[in-house]
Design a protein around this motif. Structure first.
Motif: not given
Length: 429
Positions: A196-201, A125-129
């Motif tokens: 993207a890195l936040v979500e992927a990591l 959600t954070i990354a999408f926003c």
């Protein structure tokens, strides 16, 4: 001039921008689906576990989360620019269907997959926003001059120039929106990349982090075992070399020195009674001295051959081939100076092999080859003798294998009876 490939393929950062954008935008709906299914399956399974009905449901929910986890590992590979390894899942010890059904409950990685399925909605959600906001800001701001005419401008609506303290007119309004769009466009790549890195990591930490840590521990233990084996081999090789040196000194120079002392003592007694016989005895003693010096030089070459230190491996091997009693066909090109430990090990491999050929093989010819390969140095010594050589303990090559292993290399022997011997040593550089 840009190449055809550069004109047809977008720059790397633009390709990565597309990969990161689609990863985040698809991750948001996947996160909603995953949290609903995983949380529902977990809640129902745990809530009804007391009557045993919930255990199959819980196992099914864990198996479902494993499927979502596998999909996510495939998705985060392009984002992290590396392939994410598939972790090890505990297999069912029971061969029956009941044991296979409940095996996910006893597997730790399956529970980590479930945790990711439940909590992945937060970073998604954070990354999408962030990604949606930056793309919307960049596109809407830069294209505002195209649709300004279609936006109703009434006195009751607070426009962007008025918010910034400027007069509200068409030119000022378009300029302000273009500046805002340019800001979002300039910062689009790092913001999308960071989101993207936040979500992927987050996904990598739960879906493969524990397994990667386990593999690193296994590799570290394997490296430690190899280092211990090399240390033990080095100690064994040095002990073998020391025993051989002590034996050679005892059997050769020491016996000659004892005889030399006896001859000189006899010559001292003969000088008074028979000077001519004393001169003959002294001459024999001088011959013994020269032979002793020759043996000591030979032994010193076995410890640290000066030609190897001064002129390199090729010159030292040429000298070895010249002293061998069996004709030697040497193929050793001149390379740049290698690590002293590697040169010394290669030299002793050839020296020991030629000694064994001369003593035991009854060969008519021996070939020596030294080749530089991608992984290191390959030393090969082959003859047409009787064969029968072995690396087993008690044979002459056992100590040589320890020396090669101490240098991090591998020694192999192919020596069938009556078909000659081929000794190969691979030494890392």
């Amino acid at each position: 001039m840009p190449t055809v490939e550069g004109m047809t393929n977008p720059p790397r950062h633009l390709r990565q921008l597309g990969i990161d954008t689609q990863y985040v935008l698809l991750g948001f709906p996947l996160g909603i689906i995953t949290i609903v299914l995983c949380l529902t399956g977990f809640a129902v399974g745990v809530g009804t576990a007391i009557i045993w009905v919930g255990l199959p449901l819980l196992a099914g929910a864990l198996a479902m989360s494993r499927g979502f986890a596998h999909l996510e590992r495939l998705r985060i590979g392009p984002v992290l620019r590396r392939q994410i390894p598939h972790p090890h899942y505990r297999s069912a010890r029971s061969k029956g269907w009941v044991g296979k059904l409940f095996s996910p409950i006893a597997d730790g990685q399956s529970w980590l997959d479930m945790v990711h399925g439940i909590f992945r909605f937060i970073p998604s959600t954070i990354a999408f926003c962030f990604v949606f906001t930056w793309w919307f800001g960049a596109l809407s701001g830069l294209t505002y001059p195209l649709y300004d005419w279609a936006v109703p401008h009434t006195p009751d609506n607070m426009e962007l120039p008025e918010l910034l303290g400027f007069a509200d007119n068409a030119a000022t309004r378009i300029t302000c929106y273009l500046i805002v769009g340019a800001f979002f466009a300039v910062t689009l790549v790092p913001v999308v990349r960071g989101a993207a890195l936040v979500e992927a990591l987050f996904a990598r930490g739960l879906l493969s982090g524990v397994d990667e840590l386990r593999r690193q521990v296994v590799e570290a233990n394997a490296a430690r075992d190899v280092a211990q084996e090399q240390k033990a081999a080095a100690v064994s090789a040095e002990a073998t070399a020391l025993r051989k040196l002590e034996r050679d000194i005892h059997d050769g120079p020491q016996q000659r020195l004892v005889r030399l002392a006896m001859d000189l003592g006899r010559a001292e007694q003969q000088f008074a009674s028979d000077p001519e016989l004393a001169r003959v005895t002294v001459a024999e003693a001088l011959a013994q001295t020269r032979e002793t010096l020759d043996e000591l030089r030979a032994l010193s070459r076995g410890i640290a051959p000066p030609i190897l230190v001064d002129r390199g491996l090729q010159a030292a091997l040429t000298a070895l081939a010249g002293r061998c009693t069996v004709p030697v066909d040497l193929d050793a090109p001149v390379y740049e100076r290698l690590d002293p430990a590697v040169e010394s090990t290669a030299y002793f491999v050839v020296a020991e092999a030629l000694t064994n050929v001369a003593k035991h093989s009854h060969a008519s010819e021996v070939q020596v080859s030294v080749q530089r390969i991608a992984t290191g140095l390959l030393v090969t010594v082959s003859d047409d003798g009787v064969g029968g050589a072995s690396l087993a303990k008690g044979h002459g090559l056992a100590g040589l294998e320890d020396r090669v292993k101490a240098a991090g290399g591998v020694l192999a022997v192919d020596s069938a009876e009556g078909e000659g011997t081929c000794l190969t040593a691979a030494l890392p550089l």
